[in-house]
Scaffold this motif. Structure first.
Motif, short mmCIF file in Angstrom:
data_model
loop_
_atom_site.label_atom_id
_atom_site.label_comp_id
_atom_site.label_asym_id
_atom_site.label_seq_id
_atom_site.Cartn_x
_atom_site.Cartn_y
_atom_site.Cartn_z
N UNK A 1 10.55 19.59 -31.22
CA UNK A 1 11.14 20.73 -30.51
C UNK A 1 10.30 21.99 -30.70
N UNK A 2 9.77 22.17 -31.91
CA UNK A 2 8.92 23.33 -32.14
C UNK A 2 7.64 23.25 -31.31
N UNK A 3 7.06 22.06 -31.26
CA UNK A 3 5.85 21.89 -30.45
C UNK A 3 6.15 22.17 -28.97
N UNK A 4 7.28 21.64 -28.49
CA UNK A 4 7.67 21.86 -27.10
C UNK A 4 7.85 23.35 -26.82
N UNK A 5 8.52 24.06 -27.73
CA UNK A 5 8.75 25.49 -27.53
C UNK A 5 7.45 26.28 -27.52
N UNK A 6 6.46 25.82 -28.26
CA UNK A 6 5.19 26.54 -28.34
C UNK A 6 4.28 26.27 -27.14
N UNK A 7 4.21 25.03 -26.69
CA UNK A 7 3.15 24.70 -25.74
C UNK A 7 3.62 24.06 -24.44
N UNK A 8 4.82 23.45 -24.44
CA UNK A 8 5.21 22.65 -23.27
C UNK A 8 5.60 23.53 -22.10
#
Length: 457
Positions: free
Chosen positions: A224-231
């Motif tokens: 979820x953190x990765x998604x919030x940062x880059x997705x």
């Protein structure tokens, strides 16, 4: 309406998870998973229906217990490059692992698909679910969660930097000046980070959409953190309305907290609609689909995927569920640990776990066309999703959805009646990513101009 529903098509050939017996269906060619014409047919249908994107999943480890589609399938970028030449507006999203690919290779391959398609490429960033993949790449063990997601974030950052190697006006191709390339518009990356050292530049210019769209599909905290940062696009779980709403709120809030515009994170909930002439007929078909794939031995074998392809067949089915939590740490941790915890708390046996995990749960999007549209509209307006990532068993099922459901969505003003543009970014409502070097130069020029004006006062 201020929002417009988005639709993507996720393609399977002879049967993925939950579709183990699909290869037996006479409507499905035995070679569907490697038949490019089968994929092209699906893509053309999706484009005629004005879908946003065509999505290809992937994994790089198998054993004999895996679903038929996994055993013999095409590499996603190669597949979509062929599909690109038969479509004009449909987005083309390929899955590729940041754990087992170098950023330079990823940047070049996706930029190539973006050029071939005229700006319709997307990269679904995964860290690899199958732990045994490591042995196909010379590693004894799969990387742990923190390392995999740290590597994924840095990989995306490097890839995006490489995609900006050339500014959009880098190639004047001016014969009179004997100037093919303006060297001031070419930039090396010279990245040195925790996981990668990449000099650059990339030897490929930007496409009409600037950069491929970044997709991601993570449910863990790290995901979820990765998604919030880059997705910019997210493939999300959708087992229930409440679950989808909670995920939607959480990821959008994380993106906003990072200074991103939440509307520029387009969430697609996974959906497997079953459409019938009546609600009763649709539910009958749904149950028949489940019964066709309700093979206990197959389900037992596939349960091990979340635990590094662990062989549960070695255990007594009626003994307590074995303690395999440590095996989930480097694989499908979120799903695996939840499964172990639930089994421990309820005292379930191995047999009961298999039966519970794979019990019959009809898709929320099951019913007559009006019923399916009502449900889609409800989920959309209830802020559970921005769109659906659709999975169909056969081409007939896809055709029926396109013929019976899409026109009703359009009639209600939920779905487009024509494409907004020629690129995936335009159709998803995403902004054009200005080249970072162009932006820096233009910012410096404006600041210099302001300073010059102030100096003359």
């Amino acid at each position: 309406m201020s929002r417009t529903l988005h639709l993507a098509l996720s393609a399977y050939g002879v049967g993925g998870p939950g579709q183990h017996g699909l290869w037996k269906d006479p409507r499905v060619p035995a070679n569907a998973s490697i038949d490019i014409d089968y994929y092209i047919r699906q893509a053309k249908t999706a484009e005629q229906a004005l879908f946003d994107a065509y999505f290809i999943v992937d994994s790089q480890f198998i054993n004999a217990g895996y679903p038929a589609h996994y055993l013999n399938r095409l590499e996603p970028l190669t597949l979509l490059s062929a599909v690109a030449t038969h479509t004009r507006s449909l987005g083309l999203v390929a899955t590729a692992s940041s754990t087992y690919n170098s950023p330079f290779n990823l940047a070049r391959r996706f930029a190539s698909l973006d050029q071939i398609s005229g700006g319709r490429a997307g990269w679904n960033v995964v860290t690899s679910f199958d732990t045994q993949t490591s042995r196909n790449y010379g590693l004894d063990e799969h990387l742990d969660y923190a390392t995999r997601y740290g590597r994924a974030l840095e990989s995306v950052q490097v890839v995006r930097g490489l995609w900006d190697s050339y500014e959009d006006d880098a190639f004047p191709a001016d014969v009179e000046r004997n100037l093919f390339l303006d060297p001031t518009r070419l930039h090396a990356l010279n990245h040195v980070g925790e996981h990668f050292r990449v000099a650059g530049p990339l030897n490929l210019s930007r496409s009409p959409q600037g950069q491929p769209v970044i997709f991601q599909a993570g449910v863990s905290e790290e995901g979820r953190d990765l998604a919030a940062r880059v997705a910019e696009g997210i493939y999300a779980p959708g087992e229930s309305l409440e679950q989808a709403q909670a995920y939607f709120r959480d990821v959008k809030a994380r993106a906003a907290a990072l200074g991103r515009e939440p509307d520029h994170v387009v969430i697609f909930v996974g959906a497997s609609p079953v459409v019938g002439g009546t609600d009763a007929e649709a539910h009958r078909i749904s149950r028949e689909i489940f019964d066709a794939d309700n093979d206990f031995d197959r389900k037992l074998a596939f349960l091990g995927r979340a635990f590094g392809a662990y062989d549960f067949g070695q255990h007594d089915l009626d003994a307590p569920f074995p303690d395999v939590a440590h095996l989930a740490e480097k694989g499908g941790r979120t799903h695996g640990l939840k499964l172990v915890q639930r089994a421990r708390e309820s005292g379930q046996t191995l047999r009961q776990v298999v039966e519970t995990v794979t019990e019959y749960r009809p898709s929320p999007f099951t019913g007559a066309p009006d019923t399916v549209v009502d449900t889609i509209e409800h989920w959309f307006q209830a802020a559970a999703t921005d769109g659906l990532n659709l999975r169909f068993r056969t081409l007939d099922d896809l055709d029926r959805f396109v013929a019976d459901v899409v026109p009703l969505l359009q009639k209600r003003g939920l779905f487009r009646t024509e494409y907004e543009g020629d690129t995936l970014r335009e159709n998803l409502g995403l902004p054009f990513p200005v080249n970072r070097h162009t932006l820096a130069r233009e910012t410096a020029d404006r600041e210099a101009a302001v300073a010059g004006t102030e100096g003359t006062v």
